[in-house]
Design a protein around this motif. Sequence first.
Motif, PDB file in Angstrom:
ATOM      1  N   ASP A 164      44.738  37.615  38.861  1.00  0.00           N
ATOM      2  CA  ASP A 164      44.908  36.731  37.711  1.00  0.00           C
ATOM      3  C   ASP A 164      46.101  37.183  36.870  1.00  0.00           C
ATOM      4  OD1 ASP A 164      44.622  35.083  35.526  1.00  0.00           O
ATOM      5  OD2 ASP A 164      42.653  35.846  34.911  1.00  0.00           O
ATOM      6  N   CYS A 165      46.109  38.455  36.487  1.00  0.00           N
ATOM      7  CA  CYS A 165      47.174  38.875  35.580  1.00  0.00           C
ATOM      8  C   CYS A 165      48.496  39.072  36.306  1.00  0.00           C
ATOM      9  CB  CYS A 165      46.783  40.090  34.751  1.00  0.00           C
ATOM     10  SG  CYS A 165      46.433  41.534  35.683  1.00  0.00           S
ATOM     11  N   SER A 166      48.483  39.080  37.649  1.00  0.00           N
ATOM     12  CA  SER A 166      49.761  39.118  38.374  1.00  0.00           C
ATOM     13  C   SER A 166      50.355  37.730  38.533  1.00  0.00           C
ATOM     14  CB  SER A 166      49.580  39.756  39.750  1.00  0.00           C
ATOM     15  OG  SER A 166      49.051  41.042  39.638  1.00  0.00           O
ATOM     16  N   GLY A 167      49.558  36.700  38.256  1.00  0.00           N
ATOM     17  CA  GLY A 167      50.114  35.356  38.246  1.00  0.00           C
ATOM     18  C   GLY A 167      49.553  34.389  39.262  1.00  0.00           C
ATOM     19  N   ALA A 168      48.483  34.754  39.971  1.00  0.00           N
ATOM     20  CA  ALA A 168      47.934  33.854  40.997  1.00  0.00           C
ATOM     21  C   ALA A 168      47.495  32.531  40.372  1.00  0.00           C
ATOM     22  CB  ALA A 168      46.756  34.518  41.699  1.00  0.00           C
ATOM     23  N   VAL A 169      47.660  31.433  41.120  1.00  0.00           N
ATOM     24  CA  VAL A 169      47.271  30.123  40.587  1.00  0.00           C
ATOM     25  C   VAL A 169      45.824  29.771  40.917  1.00  0.00           C
ATOM     26  CG1 VAL A 169      49.604  29.164  40.551  1.00  0.00           C
ATOM     27  CG2 VAL A 169      48.195  28.897  42.608  1.00  0.00           C
ATOM     28  N   TYR A 170      45.243  30.525  41.848  1.00  0.00           N
ATOM     29  CA  TYR A 170      43.861  30.255  42.227  1.00  0.00           C
ATOM     30  C   TYR A 170      43.207  31.596  42.526  1.00  0.00           C
ATOM     31  CZ  TYR A 170      39.873  28.195  44.704  1.00  0.00           C
ATOM     32  OH  TYR A 170      38.599  27.813  45.088  1.00  0.00           O
ATOM     33  N   VAL A 171      42.089  31.864  41.888  1.00  0.00           N
ATOM     34  CA  VAL A 171      41.388  33.128  42.126  1.00  0.00           C
ATOM     35  C   VAL A 171      39.893  32.836  42.243  1.00  0.00           C
ATOM     36  CG1 VAL A 171      40.876  35.445  41.257  1.00  0.00           C
ATOM     37  CG2 VAL A 171      43.106  34.411  40.773  1.00  0.00           C
ATOM     38  N   ALA A 172      39.304  33.274  43.338  1.00  0.00           N
ATOM     39  CA  ALA A 172      37.865  33.084  43.524  1.00  0.00           C
ATOM     40  C   ALA A 172      37.275  34.313  44.184  1.00  0.00           C
ATOM     41  CB  ALA A 172      37.597  31.850  44.380  1.00  0.00           C
ATOM     42  N   ARG A 173      35.970  34.471  43.986  1.00  0.00           N
ATOM     43  CA  ARG A 173      35.267  35.527  44.715  1.00  0.00           C
ATOM     44  C   ARG A 173      33.954  34.967  45.257  1.00  0.00           C
ATOM     45  NH1 ARG A 173      33.248  39.949  41.065  1.00  0.00           N
ATOM     46  NH2 ARG A 173      35.022  41.286  41.517  1.00  0.00           N
ATOM     47  N   TRP A 174      33.692  35.250  46.504  1.00  0.00           N
ATOM     48  CA  TRP A 174      32.403  34.929  47.106  1.00  0.00           C
ATOM     49  C   TRP A 174      32.003  36.082  48.005  1.00  0.00           C
ATOM     50  CZ3 TRP A 174      29.858  31.111  44.949  1.00  0.00           C
ATOM     51  CH2 TRP A 174      30.597  30.119  44.276  1.00  0.00           C
TER      52      TRP A 174
END
Lengths: 283, 83, 381
Positions: A164-174
């Motif tokens: 997130d803080c590196s700039g990703a446009v989509y972050v999810a965890r499963w």
Amino acid sequence: MSAKNPRNQYLRTERMPNIWCPGCGLGTAVNCFISAIEDCETPLDQISVVSGIGCTGRVAGYLKLDSFHTTHGRPIPFATGLKLSNPKLKVVVFSGDGDLFAIGGNHFIHAARRNMDLTIICVNNFTYGMTGGQVTPTTPIDAFSSTTPYGNIEEPFNLPFLADCSGAVYVARWTVFHVRQAARAMREAMHKNGFSFIEIISPCPTLYGRRNKIGDGLKMMQAFKDNSVIADETDTRNVALDFRGKIICGKFVDREKTSFLDMYNIKMAERFGPFYEPYEGIK
Amino acid sequence: MAEAKKSKRPRGTVVISVELCKGCGFCIAFCPSAVLEFSEMFNSKGYHPPHAVNPDACIGCDLCGMYCPDFAIFGARVTREVA
Amino acid sequence: MDGDHACCEGALAAGCRFVAGYPITPSTEVVERIAARFPSVGGMFIQMEDEIASSIAMQGAVWAGAKAMTVTSGPGFSLMMEHIGYAAMTEAPCVFVNVQRTGPSTGLPTQPAQADMMQARWGSHGDYEIIALCPNSPQECFDLTIEAFNLAEIYRVPVMIMMDECVGHMTEKVVIPRASEITVEPRHYTTQKPEEYLPYKAEKNSAPAMVRVGNGYRFHVTGLTHDERGYPSTSLEIHDRFVNRLIDKVRNNARQIIMLDETDTADADVVVVSYGITSRVAVKAIQAARKNGINVGHLRLMTVWPFPEKRLHTLASHVKAFIMPELNMGQMYLELQRCIEGRAATYLIPHSGGTVHNPDDIYQKIVYAARHPRKKKETAK
């Protein structure tokens, strides 16, 4: 009983059985990916999978796509070269926590910063499986590994927060228990124009589960089921994992940002004027 | 109520590739209809593959296929024969 | 134009359209010019986060169909070693440019050396062969860069351009011929259909035909020992056959690969063997020695790897002494000794780098060597 598994058309079946241990979640993560590409708009010939080294590094070799098993820690820069030379490709990096965040950590944050249009699937099993269960940047404090025989003393990465803080446009965890959700997340991530990241928590019964008295693959799966809390849009600062604690799952980040290649063409057109021919790959 | 639902319940079948199985038990544990159990037999690698003890309950949801890390099982919907 | 810029122009002329790099003195001018030139010619330059990333991003680009290059100097070259091995193992045609500076470690970043010569050959682990070229002028930086790309395509090996700080920063006239006068080796793509294509099936002494991503071949590439399908294999027989092919395709084609520049070697008693910037210093010493009646010739290595074993072996039948000046403490000299097998005297003129040799040191050694040739009978006994 002659019916064929519909997944076989996406797999190099001549290489089966796979090398993964009984109860390993990697095959399940592959199933989720197959499910994601099954109804993906991109033709399969335009999807390329790049893996690093390790147990997850073997994923590329089992998928019947243009696939690359690269060097340790380097699938992201390899994928960057691939994508930049042929932007029509959907390039998916499928690799493990050690590969992507220890030896390859620098590449991850820079690809995210550039918003390189890649989908990164990190199978996090909290350990180096292929080499015998050593500590990784995601191993929780107190967990045992072959190189932390008295328990891990290092703070692990909170991967969604890092992305997130590196700039990703989509972050999810499963977790691999959440097969349908993981498949959906992979599909969504591949549709994003930019750097997308999915963490898939997966059991390594042989080296992590056993050593930490969690049990076999099935027991670990049960633990994922019991301990996970689905909470979309949780602030990624609050999704760190701890030993035997809750696992917060869901889609945390989904935003729009100009990708590297789009930015390249926009900025070059500004500099060169109307004569600039947009870059669409190496001819 | 259960009866009414049952008639609309989709029917499915489960196909097992015995030799690919490593006996992790994911398919058995996470089958929503409790169709599967470990069989007594061994495959050539020495694992107990699953077998369908309750095949009629299968709804063909393919969760077993989604969970199976060894691509050894899948479920499929069966189109009901029209009488 | 300086050598660094000429290298960039050579790459463009050779059809290179992807470069990944990381700034490092004294190679930076190459990528700076590329960054400026590429957007208007449909190329893509990216400055990566380090040299490790540069050297693998380049290879990703290769599989997507690009002719690709990375550029660095000493410390960066050290970081790239693993990916030289990966390129050799996966047979990815690509070019590594190393503008050599003085080491070890950070050394003298702005000063020349030729001390990475053995590293270029042996730097990555395992058994493999590479090709390395050594220009001695900006013109050759242009010409040999084109040649490097051509050799990479023919043999599917990583090709190194071993420049040095002097050649890189030396400004001289560079003639850029018309495109029609430049020979450019295209990539050799397979004509087979996906069903029948085997990515790593090749004739002896040669490289297989390639495919590119996105064309439906659904191929697999791995750094593990692999069979003809490209799938990992632990068979010792497959490993042996594969490693031998990697070696043979360079060794058994050495005659076609090696470029030498020879002056007055046919009747020489003494031959100076040199490469890169050192050859220009050597010429001055050789001219002085000839003026003073010494029968000295010059063998300049444009190709340093594979090493011209056969040619040196032949020369040793009439040449009485060989002299090798190099900007290191003795690297290619070891190869020279190996090839001469004691049949002539061999003299090293080492130099720890930072500047070039004093021509007088080479001259003095020529005079000495002319007086102290190895007596042929002595070796026979």
